[in-house]
Write an enzyme that holds these catalytic residues in place. Sequence first.
Site, PDB file in Angstrom:
ATOM      1  N   ASP A  21       0.821  -1.212   0.000  1.00 30.40           N
ATOM      2  CA  ASP A  21       0.000   0.000   0.000  1.00 30.40           C
ATOM      3  C   ASP A  21       0.857   1.266   0.000  1.00 30.40           C
ATOM      4  O   ASP A  21       1.965   1.272   0.547  1.00 30.40           O
ATOM      5  CB  ASP A  21      -0.927  -0.018   1.221  1.00 30.40           C
TER       6      ASP A  21
ATOM      7  N   ASN B 114       1.250   3.390  -2.941  1.00 27.19           N
ATOM      8  CA  ASN B 114       1.778   3.810  -4.254  1.00 27.19           C
ATOM      9  C   ASN B 114       1.263   5.195  -4.644  1.00 27.19           C
ATOM     10  O   ASN B 114       2.021   6.031  -5.137  1.00 27.19           O
ATOM     11  CB  ASN B 114       1.319   2.835  -5.353  1.00 27.19           C
TER      12      ASN B 114
ATOM     13  N   SER C 167      -7.581  -5.343  -5.117  1.00 23.97           N
ATOM     14  CA  SER C 167      -8.694  -5.915  -4.341  1.00 23.97           C
ATOM     15  C   SER C 167      -9.998  -5.814  -5.131  1.00 23.97           C
ATOM     16  O   SER C 167     -10.107  -5.004  -6.065  1.00 23.97           O
ATOM     17  CB  SER C 167      -8.832  -5.178  -3.008  1.00 23.97           C
TER      18      SER C 167
ATOM     19  N   ASN D  86     -11.057  -2.380  -5.174  1.00 18.66           N
ATOM     20  CA  ASN D  86     -10.297  -1.414  -5.974  1.00 18.66           C
ATOM     21  C   ASN D  86     -10.999  -1.090  -7.300  1.00 18.66           C
ATOM     22  O   ASN D  86     -10.662  -0.090  -7.948  1.00 18.66           O
ATOM     23  CB  ASN D  86      -8.867  -1.897  -6.228  1.00 18.66           C
TER      24      ASN D  86
HETATM   25  C1  IPE Z   1      -5.368  -2.613  -0.105  1.00 16.61           C
HETATM   26  O1  IPE Z   1      -5.098  -1.276  -0.201  1.00 16.61           O
HETATM   27  C2  IPE Z   1      -5.350  -3.246  -1.488  1.00 16.61           C
HETATM   28  C3  IPE Z   1      -4.036  -3.382  -2.095  1.00 16.61           C
HETATM   29  C4  IPE Z   1      -2.896  -3.060  -1.559  1.00 16.61           C
HETATM   30  C5  IPE Z   1      -4.049  -3.963  -3.416  1.00 16.61           C
HETATM   31  P1  IPE Z   1      -6.250  -0.192  -0.327  1.00 16.61           P
HETATM   32  O2  IPE Z   1      -5.551   1.110  -0.530  1.00 16.61           O
HETATM   33  O3  IPE Z   1      -7.234  -0.583  -1.353  1.00 16.61           O
HETATM   34  O4  IPE Z   1      -6.951  -0.267   1.100  1.00 16.61           O
HETATM   35  P2  IPE Z   1      -7.776   0.838   1.891  1.00 16.61           P
HETATM   36  O5  IPE Z   1      -8.790   1.407   0.962  1.00 16.61           O
HETATM   37  O6  IPE Z   1      -6.800   1.875   2.333  1.00 16.61           O
HETATM   38  O7  IPE Z   1      -8.354   0.119   3.067  1.00 16.61           O
HETATM   39  C1  IPE Z   2      -1.625   0.235  -3.360  1.00 20.52           C
HETATM   40  O1  IPE Z   2      -1.416   1.609  -3.397  1.00 20.52           O
HETATM   41  C2  IPE Z   2      -1.814  -0.369  -4.731  1.00 20.52           C
HETATM   42  C3  IPE Z   2      -3.199  -0.721  -5.036  1.00 20.52           C
HETATM   43  C4  IPE Z   2      -4.219  -0.626  -4.237  1.00 20.52           C
HETATM   44  C5  IPE Z   2      -3.441  -1.234  -6.367  1.00 20.52           C
HETATM   45  P1  IPE Z   2      -2.625   2.615  -3.394  1.00 20.52           P
HETATM   46  O2  IPE Z   2      -3.037   2.873  -4.795  1.00 20.52           O
HETATM   47  O3  IPE Z   2      -3.711   2.168  -2.482  1.00 20.52           O
HETATM   48  O4  IPE Z   2      -1.912   3.893  -2.808  1.00 20.52           O
HETATM   49  P2  IPE Z   2      -2.494   4.879  -1.718  1.00 20.52           P
HETATM   50  O5  IPE Z   2      -2.889   4.057  -0.536  1.00 20.52           O
HETATM   51  O6  IPE Z   2      -3.655   5.572  -2.348  1.00 20.52           O
HETATM   52  O7  IPE Z   2      -1.359   5.792  -1.411  1.00 20.52           O
HETATM   53 MG    MG Z   3      -4.117   2.440  -0.519  1.00 20.42          MG
END
Ligand code: IPE
Ligand code: IPE
Ligand code: MG
Length: 230
Positions: free
Chosen positions: A12, A14, A57, A60
Amino acid sequence: MEIPTHVAIIMDGNGRWAQERGLKRSEGHKEGGKTLEKLLMHAKKCGIKYLSVYAFSTDNFKRSQEEVDYLMNLLIYYFKTKLQTLCKDDIKVVFSGRREPLKEEVLKEMDNITDKTKDNKTCLLNICLNYGAQEEIVDASLKVAEDIENGTLKKEDLTRDNFYRYLYQDLPPIDLLIRTGKEHRLSNFMLYQAFYAEIYFVDTYFPDFLEDDLDKALAYYGNRDRRFGL
Ligand code: IPE
Ligand code: IPE
Ligand code: MG
């Protein structure tokens, strides 16, 4: 130092990594991909047998179409271009998650990489893609019901150990669960398999979580006293 058999990573942060640099969120995902490549090689070198990673997920899909498309294309790019390296490094790739509503071109590459790496032995990479842990438990329960109905399984034979067979992949339980990117939550990730996992939360955003950081997580794991209820 004891090395965990099964390590899982909620990759998480990115998006925030990129935003804090004035870049587009997609740049963070691209950098995250490079990080995962490095971590996979390092995990193999450390003797980790199973590595599960949360790539996308089920929830997502609520993100913008632009971001979802970018992530899917990035995954396709990796599946297409990294196959040779995975084979050379003897890494077996499996996927966890629902196939619906993934696009045909993603499914095709997933099936190809699964097939081409199926005999590899040194390390298993479980990519959780369109994955949700509650969905996994619901889907497993349906398979259990089916087996009871058709007589393959007797009700009284179902145990917490053999329930794993009904999950998307029959893997050992998670020993060490890492979540990068500041949040302290599970976000619907491997709830069944994480039942006695040691949990390591780290503020570092995933693109910056490199080999040394994995070493620190492994050292943290090495210092835990796992009692399993004893
Ligand atoms: C969890 O991260 C899913 C992945 C890392 C692929 P999210 O960014 O989707 O989770 P929440 O929304 O912060 O709980
Ligand atoms: C995790 O990073 C990767 C995926 C969920 C695909 P995020 O995209 O959730 O990055 P943040 O949490 O918004 O910084
Ligand atoms: Mg995230």
